[in-house]
Design a protein around this motif. Structure first.
Motif, PDB file in Angstrom:
ATOM      1  N   ARG A  67       6.935   1.189   6.547  1.00 40.52           N
ATOM      2  CA  ARG A  67       6.719   0.047   7.449  1.00 40.52           C
ATOM      3  C   ARG A  67       6.565  -1.224   6.623  1.00 40.52           C
ATOM      4  O   ARG A  67       5.853  -1.240   5.627  1.00 40.52           O
ATOM      5  CB  ARG A  67       5.460   0.309   8.262  1.00 40.52           C
ATOM      6  CG  ARG A  67       5.004  -0.798   9.138  1.00 40.52           C
ATOM      7  CD  ARG A  67       3.652  -0.440   9.798  1.00 40.52           C
ATOM      8  NE  ARG A  67       3.172  -1.552  10.576  1.00 40.52           N
ATOM      9  CZ  ARG A  67       3.573  -1.817  11.803  1.00 40.52           C
ATOM     10  NH1 ARG A  67       4.443  -1.033  12.415  1.00 40.52           N
ATOM     11  NH2 ARG A  67       3.094  -2.861  12.457  1.00 40.52           N
ATOM     12  N   ALA A  68       7.238  -2.286   7.076  1.00 47.71           N
ATOM     13  CA  ALA A  68       7.063  -3.599   6.463  1.00 47.71           C
ATOM     14  C   ALA A  68       6.699  -4.593   7.551  1.00 47.71           C
ATOM     15  O   ALA A  68       7.306  -4.604   8.623  1.00 47.71           O
ATOM     16  CB  ALA A  68       8.331  -4.044   5.749  1.00 47.71           C
ATOM     17  N   ASN A 102       0.850  -1.183   0.000  1.00 49.47           N
ATOM     18  CA  ASN A 102       0.000   0.000   0.000  1.00 49.47           C
ATOM     19  C   ASN A 102       0.893   1.243   0.000  1.00 49.47           C
ATOM     20  O   ASN A 102       1.307   1.726   1.061  1.00 49.47           O
ATOM     21  CB  ASN A 102      -0.913  -0.023   1.229  1.00 49.47           C
ATOM     22  CG  ASN A 102      -1.947   1.068   1.202  1.00 49.47           C
ATOM     23  OD1 ASN A 102      -1.710   2.159   0.692  1.00 49.47           O
ATOM     24  ND2 ASN A 102      -3.109   0.781   1.770  1.00 49.47           N
ATOM     25  N   ALA A 103       1.186   1.741  -1.186  1.00 50.11           N
ATOM     26  CA  ALA A 103       2.082   2.888  -1.322  1.00 50.11           C
ATOM     27  C   ALA A 103       1.506   4.127  -0.648  1.00 50.11           C
ATOM     28  O   ALA A 103       2.249   4.916  -0.056  1.00 50.11           O
ATOM     29  CB  ALA A 103       2.371   3.157  -2.796  1.00 50.11           C
ATOM     30  N   SER A 161       3.044   1.237   3.689  1.00 50.59           N
ATOM     31  CA  SER A 161       3.257  -0.024   4.397  1.00 50.59           C
ATOM     32  C   SER A 161       3.048  -1.210   3.460  1.00 50.59           C
ATOM     33  O   SER A 161       2.325  -1.127   2.467  1.00 50.59           O
ATOM     34  CB  SER A 161       2.330  -0.138   5.604  1.00 50.59           C
ATOM     35  OG  SER A 161       0.995  -0.272   5.192  1.00 50.59           O
ATOM     36  N   CYS A 162       3.711  -2.305   3.821  1.00 58.94           N
ATOM     37  CA  CYS A 162       3.598  -3.521   3.032  1.00 58.94           C
ATOM     38  C   CYS A 162       3.742  -4.720   3.959  1.00 58.94           C
ATOM     39  O   CYS A 162       4.191  -4.595   5.097  1.00 58.94           O
ATOM     40  CB  CYS A 162       4.663  -3.564   1.931  1.00 58.94           C
ATOM     41  SG  CYS A 162       6.360  -3.509   2.530  1.00 58.94           S
ATOM     42  N   PHE A 199      11.814  -0.064   0.765  1.00 60.25           N
ATOM     43  CA  PHE A 199      12.222   1.091   1.563  1.00 60.25           C
ATOM     44  C   PHE A 199      12.964   2.135   0.733  1.00 60.25           C
ATOM     45  O   PHE A 199      12.800   3.329   0.972  1.00 60.25           O
ATOM     46  CB  PHE A 199      13.082   0.655   2.747  1.00 60.25           C
ATOM     47  CG  PHE A 199      12.309  -0.051   3.831  1.00 60.25           C
ATOM     48  CD1 PHE A 199      11.134   0.469   4.341  1.00 60.25           C
ATOM     49  CD2 PHE A 199      12.771  -1.244   4.352  1.00 60.25           C
ATOM     50  CE1 PHE A 199      10.424  -0.170   5.346  1.00 60.25           C
ATOM     51  CE2 PHE A 199      12.079  -1.892   5.370  1.00 60.25           C
ATOM     52  CZ  PHE A 199      10.904  -1.364   5.862  1.00 60.25           C
ATOM     53  N   THR A 200      13.783   1.724  -0.215  1.00 56.42           N
ATOM     54  CA  THR A 200      14.590   2.702  -0.957  1.00 56.42           C
ATOM     55  C   THR A 200      13.904   3.194  -2.225  1.00 56.42           C
ATOM     56  O   THR A 200      13.747   4.395  -2.412  1.00 56.42           O
ATOM     57  CB  THR A 200      15.989   2.139  -1.290  1.00 56.42           C
ATOM     58  OG1 THR A 200      15.860   0.967  -2.071  1.00 56.42           O
ATOM     59  CG2 THR A 200      16.768   1.833  -0.033  1.00 56.42           C
ATOM     60  N   ALA A 201      13.472   2.286  -3.086  1.00 55.31           N
ATOM     61  CA  ALA A 201      12.874   2.702  -4.360  1.00 55.31           C
ATOM     62  C   ALA A 201      11.443   3.201  -4.207  1.00 55.31           C
ATOM     63  O   ALA A 201      11.037   4.129  -4.896  1.00 55.31           O
ATOM     64  CB  ALA A 201      12.916   1.549  -5.367  1.00 55.31           C
TER      65      ALA A 201
END
Length: 183
Positions: A128-129, A87-88, A92-93, A121-123
């Motif tokens: 939150r993961a 979910n951009a 969170s993913c 996290f970077t791209a």
């Protein structure tokens, strides 16, 4: 198409609808081993079911909501990792995995998940993961720990399987924690 090398002769690649026969063959080898630990809709019993699972993930990826990647060892699909949810807008993913018994114990899941989390996290700028697993799935919880995740809670009797309800653990890592751990 991309292919990321993992350990030894293992590679991480997108798992797509055109892999349905290979996925069905893999599930024939892995089905009973993974069935207690993954959602019932994921573990299919035939080629049509395998194609439907891969198609669902393809549709969700097109909507930026999930992604599915296979792990090939010596040219054979042996498992994979995925964004169960992505979910951009919320930042969170949820990351998940599965693996057939012959490929366990080589660190493939941990390494593959590191690639997914680095990308998230970077791209993609996730904040939150999460990682969810049955509380009695020690191998899965060990991956979450190796990824630097924190156990945030337990959902009691959340996971029905085999006529019994099992507790479900929720693990998570935040982007600043990931960067500090990688840094």
């Amino acid at each position: 198409m991309f292919s990321l090398p993992l350990r030894g002769n293992a590679h991480l690649r997108p798992l797509e609808t055109w892999h349905a026969e290979e996925f069905a063959d893999h599930l024939d080898r892995a089905r009973e081993h993974i069935r207690p630990w993954v959602g019932p809709a994921f573990v299919t019993d035939d080629l049509d079911g395998a194609r439907a699972t891969l198609s669902r993930y393809a549709e969700r990826q097109a909507a930026d909501g999930a992604r599915l990647y296979g792990i090939w060892l010596d040219g054979t699909l042996v498992g994979g990792v995925m964004f169960v949810d992505f979910n951009a807008a919320m930042g969170s993913c949820e990351v998940g995995c599965w693996l057939e018994p012959a490929a366990e114990g080589h660190g493939l899941i941990t390494e593959a998940c590191r690639h997914l989390l680095d990308w998230a996290f970077t791209a993609r700028g996730m904040h939150r993961a999460e990682w969810h697993c049955r509380a009695d799935n020690e191998r899965s919880a060990a991956v979450a720990k190796r990824l630097g995740m924190t156990l945030e809670g337990v959902r009691r009797e959340y996971w029905p399987y085999g006529g019994t309800r099992h507790d479900k653990e929720a693990w998570a890592i935040l982007a600043p924690e990931w960067r500090a751990d990688r840094g």
